[in-house]
Design a protein around this motif. Structure first.
Motif, PDB file in Angstrom:
ATOM      1  N   LEU A  35      52.757  48.371  17.615  1.00 39.53           N
ATOM      2  CA  LEU A  35      53.764  46.979  17.166  1.00 39.53           C
ATOM      3  C   LEU A  35      54.133  46.955  18.604  1.00 39.53           C
ATOM      4  O   LEU A  35      54.556  45.387  18.617  1.00 39.53           O
ATOM      5  CB  LEU A  35      55.003  48.610  17.453  1.00 39.53           C
ATOM      6  N   GLN A  38      57.227  45.610  22.624  1.00 35.39           N
ATOM      7  CA  GLN A  38      58.966  45.392  22.813  1.00 35.39           C
ATOM      8  C   GLN A  38      59.313  47.386  22.452  1.00 35.39           C
ATOM      9  O   GLN A  38      60.900  46.505  22.051  1.00 35.39           O
ATOM     10  CB  GLN A  38      59.360  45.110  21.513  1.00 35.39           C
ATOM     11  N   ILE A  39      58.422  48.168  21.873  1.00 32.60           N
ATOM     12  CA  ILE A  39      58.875  49.329  21.982  1.00 32.60           C
ATOM     13  C   ILE A  39      57.837  50.233  22.641  1.00 32.60           C
ATOM     14  O   ILE A  39      57.065  50.410  22.845  1.00 32.60           O
ATOM     15  CB  ILE A  39      58.988  49.734  20.821  1.00 32.60           C
ATOM     16  N   TYR A  55      63.229  57.007  23.044  1.00 34.76           N
ATOM     17  CA  TYR A  55      62.791  55.283  23.009  1.00 34.76           C
ATOM     18  C   TYR A  55      63.458  54.164  24.292  1.00 34.76           C
ATOM     19  O   TYR A  55      64.189  54.147  23.913  1.00 34.76           O
ATOM     20  CB  TYR A  55      62.403  55.154  21.746  1.00 34.76           C
ATOM     21  N   ALA A  57      63.667  49.992  22.837  1.00 35.44           N
ATOM     22  CA  ALA A  57      64.013  49.268  21.690  1.00 35.44           C
ATOM     23  C   ALA A  57      64.557  48.627  21.467  1.00 35.44           C
ATOM     24  O   ALA A  57      65.295  48.673  22.163  1.00 35.44           O
ATOM     25  CB  ALA A  57      63.165  50.438  20.296  1.00 35.44           C
ATOM     26  N   ASP A  59      65.213  47.501  18.515  1.00 33.74           N
ATOM     27  CA  ASP A  59      66.731  47.138  17.946  1.00 33.74           C
ATOM     28  C   ASP A  59      66.781  49.035  17.197  1.00 33.74           C
ATOM     29  O   ASP A  59      65.324  49.376  17.414  1.00 33.74           O
ATOM     30  CB  ASP A  59      66.672  46.783  16.991  1.00 33.74           C
ATOM     31  N   GLU A  60      67.432  49.441  16.410  1.00 32.30           N
ATOM     32  CA  GLU A  60      67.555  51.139  15.539  1.00 32.30           C
ATOM     33  C   GLU A  60      65.819  50.635  14.518  1.00 32.30           C
ATOM     34  O   GLU A  60      65.122  51.656  14.098  1.00 32.30           O
ATOM     35  CB  GLU A  60      67.709  51.361  14.745  1.00 32.30           C
ATOM     36  N   GLU A  61      65.876  49.413  14.087  1.00 29.54           N
ATOM     37  CA  GLU A  61      64.853  49.486  12.796  1.00 29.54           C
ATOM     38  C   GLU A  61      63.477  49.707  13.869  1.00 29.54           C
ATOM     39  O   GLU A  61      62.574  49.625  12.912  1.00 29.54           O
ATOM     40  CB  GLU A  61      65.044  48.126  11.779  1.00 29.54           C
ATOM     41  N   THR A  62      63.256  48.740  14.652  1.00 27.58           N
ATOM     42  CA  THR A  62      61.680  49.107  15.275  1.00 27.58           C
ATOM     43  C   THR A  62      61.566  50.419  15.451  1.00 27.58           C
ATOM     44  O   THR A  62      60.506  50.727  14.957  1.00 27.58           O
ATOM     45  CB  THR A  62      62.066  48.412  16.434  1.00 27.58           C
ATOM     46  N   ARG A  64      62.644  53.244  13.443  1.00 29.21           N
ATOM     47  CA  ARG A  64      62.413  53.021  11.979  1.00 29.21           C
ATOM     48  C   ARG A  64      60.772  53.056  11.807  1.00 29.21           C
ATOM     49  O   ARG A  64      60.250  53.841  10.936  1.00 29.21           O
ATOM     50  CB  ARG A  64      62.876  52.892  11.095  1.00 29.21           C
ATOM     51  N   VAL A  65      60.215  51.863  11.808  1.00 33.97           N
ATOM     52  CA  VAL A  65      59.377  51.692  11.643  1.00 33.97           C
ATOM     53  C   VAL A  65      58.155  52.461  12.249  1.00 33.97           C
ATOM     54  O   VAL A  65      57.193  53.009  11.622  1.00 33.97           O
ATOM     55  CB  VAL A  65      58.361  49.552  11.422  1.00 33.97           C
ATOM     56  N   HIS A  66      58.423  53.194  13.477  1.00 35.89           N
ATOM     57  CA  HIS A  66      57.327  53.298  14.187  1.00 35.89           C
ATOM     58  C   HIS A  66      57.500  54.706  13.201  1.00 35.89           C
ATOM     59  O   HIS A  66      56.525  55.662  13.555  1.00 35.89           O
ATOM     60  CB  HIS A  66      57.732  53.518  16.258  1.00 35.89           C
TER      61      HIS A  66
END
Length: 90
Positions: A35, A38-39, A55, A57, A59-62, A64-66
């Protein structure tokens, strides 16, 4: 950059062996490398049936992707608004 606490419901997490925790950590770090910078994973707290991860990051979406790419649950994601400690009382 925002900081998040991720609550992961993982029954029996507190009984995981050091090898199991190492495997989970390696999976997480592999996804983080994919990723990009950025995270960041700061640390986690393992309890009986949950793991609480901290973490940084964008945003929250990043976050969730992780979790999705790593195969981890992310039952609750909360953005940290401020940090307090005993020195806050002074």
């Amino acid at each position: 950059m925002p900081k998040y606490v991720i609550e992961r419901e993982i029954p029996g997490a507190g009984k995981f062996t050091s090898e199991q925790l190492q495997g989970i950590s390696q999976t997480s770090c592999g996804v983080l490398r994919e990723l990009g910078p950025q995270i960041q994973w700061l640390h986690s707290y393992v309890t009986d049936d949950k793991i609480y991860c901290v973490y940084i990051a964008p945003d929250e979406e990043t976050v969730r992707v992780h979790a999705q790419k790593g195969g981890f649950p992310a039952n609750k994601i909360s953005q940290v608004r401020t940090i307090i400690d005993p020195t806050t009382s002074e």
